[in-house]
Design a protein around this motif. Sequence first.
Motif, PDB file in Angstrom:
ATOM      1  N   VAL A  10       0.452  48.499  26.483  1.00 26.58           N
ATOM      2  CA  VAL A  10      -0.681  47.477  27.205  1.00 26.58           C
ATOM      3  C   VAL A  10      -2.047  46.915  25.961  1.00 26.58           C
ATOM      4  N   TYR A  11      -1.447  45.626  26.238  1.00 24.60           N
ATOM      5  CA  TYR A  11      -2.643  44.711  24.973  1.00 24.60           C
ATOM      6  C   TYR A  11      -3.949  44.362  25.540  1.00 24.60           C
ATOM      7  N   LYS A  12      -4.858  44.485  25.016  1.00 25.33           N
ATOM      8  CA  LYS A  12      -5.910  43.751  25.595  1.00 25.33           C
ATOM      9  C   LYS A  12      -6.099  42.407  25.273  1.00 25.33           C
ATOM     10  N   TYR A  13      -5.455  41.960  24.800  1.00 25.82           N
ATOM     11  CA  TYR A  13      -5.303  40.670  25.084  1.00 25.82           C
ATOM     12  C   TYR A  13      -4.616  39.561  25.819  1.00 25.82           C
ATOM     13  N   PRO A  14      -4.967  38.296  26.772  1.00 27.55           N
ATOM     14  CA  PRO A  14      -4.272  36.987  27.535  1.00 27.55           C
ATOM     15  C   PRO A  14      -3.331  37.331  27.027  1.00 27.55           C
ATOM     16  N   PHE A  15      -2.066  37.308  28.059  1.00 31.62           N
ATOM     17  CA  PHE A  15      -0.967  36.681  28.238  1.00 31.62           C
ATOM     18  C   PHE A  15      -0.641  35.728  27.227  1.00 31.62           C
ATOM     19  N   VAL A 156       9.734  43.633  29.045  1.00 31.41           N
ATOM     20  CA  VAL A 156       8.979  42.652  29.720  1.00 31.41           C
ATOM     21  C   VAL A 156       7.091  42.621  29.003  1.00 31.41           C
ATOM     22  N   PHE A 157       7.255  41.202  29.101  1.00 31.10           N
ATOM     23  CA  PHE A 157       5.514  41.345  28.574  1.00 31.10           C
ATOM     24  C   PHE A 157       4.959  40.255  30.650  1.00 31.10           C
ATOM     25  N   ARG A 158       4.053  40.612  31.200  1.00 29.66           N
ATOM     26  CA  ARG A 158       3.410  40.990  32.086  1.00 29.66           C
ATOM     27  C   ARG A 158       2.183  40.651  31.810  1.00 29.66           C
ATOM     28  N   PRO A 164      -6.286  40.934  34.779  1.00 26.36           N
ATOM     29  CA  PRO A 164      -5.542  39.691  34.543  1.00 26.36           C
ATOM     30  C   PRO A 164      -5.830  38.881  32.996  1.00 26.36           C
ATOM     31  N   ASN A 165      -7.026  39.571  32.018  1.00 22.83           N
ATOM     32  CA  ASN A 165      -6.548  39.731  30.816  1.00 22.83           C
ATOM     33  C   ASN A 165      -6.340  40.458  29.997  1.00 22.83           C
ATOM     34  N   TRP A 166      -5.832  41.255  30.032  1.00 26.55           N
ATOM     35  CA  TRP A 166      -4.454  42.098  29.574  1.00 26.55           C
ATOM     36  C   TRP A 166      -2.806  41.803  29.631  1.00 26.55           C
ATOM     37  N   ILE A 170       6.349  46.562  28.650  1.00 26.57           N
ATOM     38  CA  ILE A 170       7.902  47.302  28.807  1.00 26.57           C
ATOM     39  C   ILE A 170       9.070  47.388  27.956  1.00 26.57           C
ATOM     40  N   GLN A 171       9.449  48.267  27.237  1.00 26.89           N
ATOM     41  CA  GLN A 171      10.586  48.608  26.966  1.00 26.89           C
ATOM     42  C   GLN A 171      11.775  49.171  27.031  1.00 26.89           C
ATOM     43  N   ARG A 172      13.011  48.893  27.258  1.00 27.95           N
ATOM     44  CA  ARG A 172      13.670  49.902  27.361  1.00 27.95           C
ATOM     45  C   ARG A 172      15.578  49.497  25.940  1.00 27.95           C
ATOM     46  N   GLY A 173      15.671  50.331  25.240  1.00 30.19           N
ATOM     47  CA  GLY A 173      16.534  50.004  24.183  1.00 30.19           C
ATOM     48  C   GLY A 173      17.721  51.732  24.074  1.00 30.19           C
TER      49      GLY A 173
END
Length: 207
Positions: A10-15, A156-158, A164-166, A170-173
């Motif tokens: 989780v990034y604490k920045y807007p999408f 996926v970035f969502r 909503p500001n974060w 999610i990634q699967r390799g």
Amino acid sequence: MGVTVDVHQVYKYPFEQVVASFLRKYPNPMDKNVISVRTVEERRESFSLSVFELENWAMQGPVMMNIISVLTFGGTQTTVEHVPEETYVSTGVIYRKRIAICRNVVPEILRKVSMLKVPDIQLEEESWLNPQERNMVIRSHCLTWTQYASMKEESVFRESMENPNWTEFIQRGRILITGAGFLNCILETFAGTFLRQGAQKLILTNL
């Protein structure tokens, strides 16, 4: 057997800020393993509708009729009665296909195997960015060694449900090597480690 790597961040920045940073992240002097990234295709996704489908769609209500009764073709407003037999409606989704050239990071001792003696590795990345829904789906796979290995990633970035500001990532390799004989397990272990390191580097430092 294969190796699977899962990442959740989780990034604490807007999408919008996170996605823009991701798209311009490479090439980067801080990561010399990625030599170049080239966009080979970019377009807005659309779907086709016949006049019959447009009319049926309009019958769903006045709001829908207002959306489709006046369409723009080449700058000219056109009513449903005069649209072509088939027309295309934009979904708003932006599709991109990029090719990345990466250095061959397989250890020198393993490059004694002839199939591993290549100077660089090519990766293909496809992405679907939906600005309205605030999500981006990414699928990538390796174009090198396809006769010996399958290396794929889905990400996926969502917008974060927590805030909503974060932005949630999610990634699967998945890595499966079948054509290297007794080296299969060794190469899968190395590739899995490299994939995990790559996921860690995705922590966006230039936000």
